[in-house]
Design an enzyme around this catalytic site. Structure first.
Site, PDB file in Angstrom:
ATOM      1  N   GLU A 173      45.691  94.691  50.331  1.00 44.68           N
ATOM      2  CA  GLU A 173      45.996  94.978  51.820  1.00 44.68           C
ATOM      3  C   GLU A 173      46.445  93.598  52.387  1.00 44.68           C
ATOM      4  O   GLU A 173      46.076  93.068  53.363  1.00 44.68           O
ATOM      5  CB  GLU A 173      44.929  95.436  52.597  1.00 44.68           C
ATOM      6  CG  GLU A 173      44.333  96.870  52.137  1.00 44.68           C
ATOM      7  CD  GLU A 173      43.289  97.622  53.018  1.00 44.68           C
ATOM      8  OE1 GLU A 173      42.979  96.838  54.008  1.00 44.68           O
ATOM      9  OE2 GLU A 173      42.984  98.948  52.860  1.00 44.68           O
ATOM     10  N   GLU A 296      42.179 103.109  47.040  1.00 43.40           N
ATOM     11  CA  GLU A 296      41.492 103.193  48.079  1.00 43.40           C
ATOM     12  C   GLU A 296      41.495 104.718  48.796  1.00 43.40           C
ATOM     13  O   GLU A 296      42.453 104.708  49.516  1.00 43.40           O
ATOM     14  CB  GLU A 296      41.198 102.049  49.154  1.00 43.40           C
ATOM     15  CG  GLU A 296      40.546 100.880  48.411  1.00 43.40           C
ATOM     16  CD  GLU A 296      40.325  99.563  49.471  1.00 43.40           C
ATOM     17  OE1 GLU A 296      40.191 100.003  50.649  1.00 43.40           O
ATOM     18  OE2 GLU A 296      40.555  98.523  49.211  1.00 43.40           O
TER      19      GLU A 296
HETATM   20  O1  AHR Z   1      36.641  99.991  51.576  1.00 42.59           O
HETATM   21  C1  AHR Z   1      36.300  99.023  52.624  1.00 42.59           C
HETATM   22  C2  AHR Z   1      37.672  98.081  52.981  1.00 42.59           C
HETATM   23  O2  AHR Z   1      38.690  99.156  53.603  1.00 42.59           O
HETATM   24  C3  AHR Z   1      38.305  97.438  51.911  1.00 42.59           C
HETATM   25  O3  AHR Z   1      37.596  96.016  51.703  1.00 42.59           O
HETATM   26  C4  AHR Z   1      39.759  97.235  52.184  1.00 42.59           C
HETATM   27  O4  AHR Z   1      40.499  96.927  51.451  1.00 42.59           O
HETATM   28  C5  AHR Z   1      39.782  98.553  53.219  1.00 42.59           C
HETATM   29  O5  AHR Z   1      40.524  98.351  54.714  1.00 42.59           O
END
Ligand code: AHR
Length: 493
Positions: A173, A296
């Protein structure tokens, strides 16, 4: 009767087992207390890893585990997490609750966890606050097979042999917590950092570039344009929550019916995201060499009342199981480009498959979906279609039925079907072209829309035998799928 048609003669792609992957960050009680309790804990463990959790994850054939973050990855300095545990440097986990991280779980512990799970490690490097040298040395430390400063350090710390490491992420990110970069800036940084992510000896790294936030297609376009030849995978993150903005996500439990539809609407949006990304990626990589890795995903609710807001602890209901069911069906159907996905996060954080409380452990409804779907791992996707109506109000109208199907190496046909309707059972006439002629087995996950497993009632919601409800027909099978339920059909050779 609604028609389901599965054509096993058309098998467009292999469903990588890594689509059924997981994610573990130094966040709340995911690592500490969830996966790792330390060697001296009274909770049964092997080298510090919780035995009950390891066994449960092995049952769903966890193929790959991502670590150490997430946002944590871009402030993690790997050298703090090696050597004598008593001497390891402590740090403040600024993203997640401001707690002090003692670094007792580091590279050796993560690799040991993956060994016990028999899964592939996926290590995420630090671009946001780390140096190129630091990243280069981490890869050398993990994989160099010979005499080098980092290999010697690894041996001094008790691991003479290098580990096999395939998946390495270059930042996380980086449009946000990983450095707030522009796409152009990150593309340049990616090109530079990845240069030093070396292949030592026989080890071959699959280099992963940070992809966009949800539908930031411009980010993906720039990354593909500027850095495609230097990457093997591009990530995509998409979380599902009910409200219009992140500050009002809604509760995991006790939600109204409208939030059933709005959450599932968000989850189904994954299909559009992947389809659009496939279009962008095709332009720069028509051969499909580069994988789209949704590293994710999952449902994100408000934290459980009374818990640390920075720990992202949430309960998990049948609605979350439905999010998993429809998302995994989408991934299966896009397995020509989606080569990995990692549910966030394995234990005690966001849409977990496992929750723990001290020595207690429970399997969430989402766990049971992964269990029901595990036969899709490495099977060939079979072409499929289901007739469906729509339900839900206004912007949140969603299809009521959704499916995917695959054929495994031994010929077994697996069909996973979701009935998203809150009010309607469906009679299904399944036409299974080229299906094997053996026994049909079936299991069903259903219950109240907000049913969940608690430490008082850990088995309240779990799959039930459904084979006796399925009739063979001349063209396949017929059955009634109850409202808000998930069904798995297996047709054996
Ligand atoms: O999964 C929680 C958070 O969500 C992670 O650390 C990040 O990559 C995303 O914004």
């Amino acid at each position: 009767m609604n028609k389901l048609v599965v054509n096993t003669y058309k098998q467009p792609s292999r469903i990588s087992r890594n689509i059924y992957g997981h994610f573990s960050e130094h966040l709340g009680r995911c690592i500490y207390g969830g996966l790792y309790v330390g060697e001296n804990s009274p909770i049964p463990n092997v080298n510090g890893m919780r035995t009950d959790v390891v066994e449960a994850l092995k049952r769903i054939k966890i193929p790959v585990l991502r670590w150490p973050g997430g946002c944590f990855a871009d402030e993690y300095h790997w050298k703090d997490g090696i050597g004598d545990k008593k001497l390891r440097k402590r740090m403040v986990n600024t993203h997640w609750g401001g707690v002090v991280e003692d670094n007792s779980f580091g590279t050796h512990e993560f690799m040991e966890l993956c060994r016990q799970l028999s899964c592939e490690p996926y290590v995420n490097g630090n671009v946001g606050s780390g140096t190129v040298q630091e990243m280069q040395e981490w890869v050398e430390y993990m994989t160099f097979d010979g005499d080098s400063p980092m290999a010697r350090l690894r041996a001094e710390n008790g691991h003479k042999q290098p580990w096999q490491l395939k998946y390495f992420g270059v930042g996380n990110e980086n449009w946000g917590c990983g450095g707030n970069m522009t796409a152009e800036e990150y593309a340049n940084q990616y090109r530079r950092y990845q240069t030093y992510v070396r292949n030592y000896g026989e080890n071959r790294i699959y280099k992963i570039a940070c992809g966009p936030n949800v539908s930031d297609y411009r980010w993906s376009e720039v990354l593909m344009r500027e850095a495609a030849p230097y990457m093997d995978g591009l990530t995509l993150h998409h979380y599902s929550f009910c409200g219009e903005d992140f500050a009002h996500k809604g509760s995991a439990l006790g939600f109204p019916e409208e939030e059933w539809y709005s959450l599932l609407h968000k989850a189904l949006y994954m299909d559009t995201l992947i389809e659009t990304h496939k279009g962008i990626m095709r332009r720069y990589d028509p051969e499909g060499r580069i994988g789209l890795l949704v590293d994710e995903w999952g449902a994100w609710h408000d934290v459980e009342p009374g818990t640390n807001p920075g720990f992202l602890y949430q309960q998990n209901t049948l609605r979350d199981a439905m999010v998993a069911a429809v998302t995994l069906n989408i991934f299966n159907k896009h397995s020509d480009r989606v080569r990995m996905a990692n549910l966030a996060q394995t234990v005690n954080v966001l849409q977990s498959v496992i929750l723990t409380e001290g020595e207690q452990m429970l399997l969430t409804p989402t766990y049971h979906v992964f269990d029901m779907y595990r036969d899709h791992q490495d099977a060939m996707l079979a072409d499929s279609f289901i007739q469906s109506e729509k339900e839900g109000e206004g912007a949140y109208r969603i299809p009521t039925l959704q499916e995917s199907a695959s054929v495994a190496k031994d010929g077994t046909l697996t069909v996973t079907l979701a009935n998203l309707s809150l009010g309607r059972d469906y009679e299904i006439d399944a036409v299974l072209l080229g299906a094997p002629s053996g026994k049909i087995e079936a299991s069903l996950l259903g219950g109240r829309m907000d049913a969940y497993n608690s430490f008082e009632q850990p088995d309240k919601i779990q799959p039930q035998e459904f084979g006796s409800e399925v009739r063979r027909t001349s063209s396949g099978a017929a059955f009634k799928i109850p409202a808000h339920s998930i069904l798995k059909l297996s047709v054996r050779p």
